[in-house]
Design an enzyme around this catalytic site. Sequence first.
Site, PDB file in Angstrom:
ATOM      1  N   TYR A 133     103.526  39.337  63.031  1.00 14.92           N
ATOM      2  CA  TYR A 133     104.255  39.983  61.972  1.00 14.92           C
ATOM      3  C   TYR A 133     103.287  40.880  61.063  1.00 14.92           C
ATOM      4  CZ  TYR A 133     107.922  36.554  63.666  1.00 14.92           C
ATOM      5  OH  TYR A 133     109.003  36.215  64.173  1.00 14.92           O
ATOM      6  N   THR A 149     109.846  38.284  71.389  1.00 17.52           N
ATOM      7  CA  THR A 149     109.782  39.601  71.190  1.00 17.52           C
ATOM      8  C   THR A 149     109.281  40.058  69.910  1.00 17.52           C
ATOM      9  OG1 THR A 149     111.983  39.535  70.469  1.00 17.52           O
ATOM     10  CG2 THR A 149     111.858  39.958  72.817  1.00 17.52           C
ATOM     11  N   ARG A 185     117.569  48.643  83.626  1.00 15.79           N
ATOM     12  CA  ARG A 185     118.921  48.461  83.638  1.00 15.79           C
ATOM     13  C   ARG A 185     119.666  48.870  82.294  1.00 15.79           C
ATOM     14  NH1 ARG A 185     120.466  43.663  80.792  1.00 15.79           N
ATOM     15  NH2 ARG A 185     118.752  42.292  80.663  1.00 15.79           N
ATOM     16  N   GLY A 211     112.731  39.223  63.594  1.00 16.40           N
ATOM     17  CA  GLY A 211     114.029  39.627  64.042  1.00 16.40           C
ATOM     18  C   GLY A 211     114.989  38.205  63.891  1.00 16.40           C
ATOM     19  N   GLU A 266     113.054  45.802  70.799  1.00 20.21           N
ATOM     20  CA  GLU A 266     112.062  44.419  70.741  1.00 20.21           C
ATOM     21  C   GLU A 266     111.417  44.753  72.057  1.00 20.21           C
ATOM     22  OE1 GLU A 266     114.527  40.866  70.842  1.00 20.21           O
ATOM     23  OE2 GLU A 266     115.819  41.935  69.592  1.00 20.21           O
TER      24      GLU A 266
HETATM   25  C1  LIG Z   1     113.895  42.184  78.618  1.00 25.13           C
HETATM   26  C2  LIG Z   1     114.804  42.036  77.616  1.00 25.13           C
HETATM   27  C3  LIG Z   1     116.241  42.009  78.109  1.00 25.13           C
HETATM   28  C4  LIG Z   1     117.121  41.898  77.224  1.00 25.13           C
HETATM   29  N1  LIG Z   1     118.380  42.187  77.788  1.00 25.13           N
HETATM   30  C5  LIG Z   1     119.592  41.885  76.912  1.00 25.13           C
HETATM   31  C6  LIG Z   1     120.823  42.240  77.312  1.00 25.13           C
HETATM   32  O1  LIG Z   1     121.293  42.797  78.446  1.00 25.13           O
HETATM   33  N2  LIG Z   1     121.739  41.971  76.347  1.00 25.13           N
HETATM   34  C7  LIG Z   1     121.534  41.570  75.215  1.00 25.13           C
HETATM   35  O2  LIG Z   1     122.707  41.187  74.553  1.00 25.13           O
HETATM   36  N3  LIG Z   1     120.524  41.253  74.735  1.00 25.13           N
HETATM   37  C8  LIG Z   1     119.410  41.521  75.615  1.00 25.13           C
HETATM   38  N4  LIG Z   1     118.285  41.270  74.962  1.00 25.13           N
HETATM   39  C9  LIG Z   1     117.948  41.053  73.672  1.00 25.13           C
HETATM   40  C10 LIG Z   1     117.915  39.670  73.278  1.00 25.13           C
HETATM   41  O3  LIG Z   1     119.455  39.263  72.849  1.00 25.13           O
HETATM   42  C11 LIG Z   1     117.196  39.504  72.083  1.00 25.13           C
HETATM   43  O4  LIG Z   1     115.764  39.575  72.185  1.00 25.13           O
HETATM   44  C12 LIG Z   1     117.460  38.079  71.277  1.00 25.13           C
HETATM   45  O5  LIG Z   1     118.854  38.063  70.621  1.00 25.13           O
HETATM   46  C13 LIG Z   1     116.269  37.842  70.289  1.00 25.13           C
HETATM   47  O6  LIG Z   1     116.518  38.523  69.166  1.00 25.13           O
HETATM   48  P1  LIG Z   1     115.875  38.215  67.966  1.00 25.13           P
HETATM   49  O7  LIG Z   1     114.334  38.210  67.967  1.00 25.13           O
HETATM   50  O8  LIG Z   1     116.275  39.297  66.820  1.00 25.13           O
HETATM   51  O9  LIG Z   1     116.244  36.729  67.461  1.00 25.13           O
HETATM   52  C14 LIG Z   1     117.087  41.425  75.996  1.00 25.13           C
HETATM   53  C15 LIG Z   1     115.631  41.538  75.392  1.00 25.13           C
HETATM   54  C16 LIG Z   1     114.709  41.513  76.423  1.00 25.13           C
HETATM   55  C17 LIG Z   1     113.172  41.307  75.908  1.00 25.13           C
END
Ligand SMILES: Cc1cc2nc3c(=O)[nH]c(=O)nc-3n(C[C@H](O)[C@H](O)[C@H](O)COP(=O)(O)O)c2cc1C
Length: 150
Positions: free
Chosen positions: A96, A29, A109, A17, A84
């Site tokens: 990975y 994640t 939600r 990610g 994710e």
């Molecule tokens: C349980 C959970 C809930 C999440 N809820 C949101 C959310 O409401 N809004 C949002 O923008 N990202 C949400 N995310 C995503 C995160 O923004 C994301 O995991 C983070 O950007 C990391 O991404 P990357 O691994 O690509 O860097 C959520 C992730 C998880 C695991």
Amino acid sequence: MAHSSFPYYTLGTIVHGLGRGGKELGCPTANFDENAVAKLPSSIYQGVYYGWAKLLIPDDNQVYKMVTSVGTNPFYNGEKKTMETHILHKFTKDFYGETVKIVLLGEIRKMTTFNSASELVDAIQNDISIANNKLDSEECRQYLTGPFFQ
Ligand SMILES: Cc1cc2nc3c(=O)[nH]c(=O)nc-3n(C[C@H](O)[C@H](O)[C@H](O)COP(=O)(O)O)c2cc1C
């Protein structure tokens, strides 16, 4: 009555990610490959879901509790739809290139934006706690023994 999206079974390869999950949010994640994202039904979008996950790796036969986010990550002004999975278990390494199987059992939600990263962190911690409780139910535990995870 509309057909329910759940249970939704899928599998995919874990790809890199943007690396914020573990570092900024304290919530590592497993990001699914594009193919797995493209297969999602349109009803599974901009949401946070609970369910079970299994890593197809040697010496790990366990099915873990998980939360999965599907959407564009509006807090980060993301444009690409991603899926994710955060597994409710502390691992000491990354996965990975490995395959992960999941079943989504329900929505917690809608994905939304927040005023600060700490509000997003709080929301994620709350999602994890909700998932942890829901997955203890017999209704959810019945999926552990189905053919998908055998
Ligand atoms: C349980 C959970 C809930 C999440 N809820 C949101 C959310 O409401 N809004 C949002 O923008 N990202 C949400 N995310 C995503 C995160 O923004 C994301 O995991 C983070 O950007 C990391 O991404 P990357 O691994 O690509 O860097 C959520 C992730 C998880 C695991």
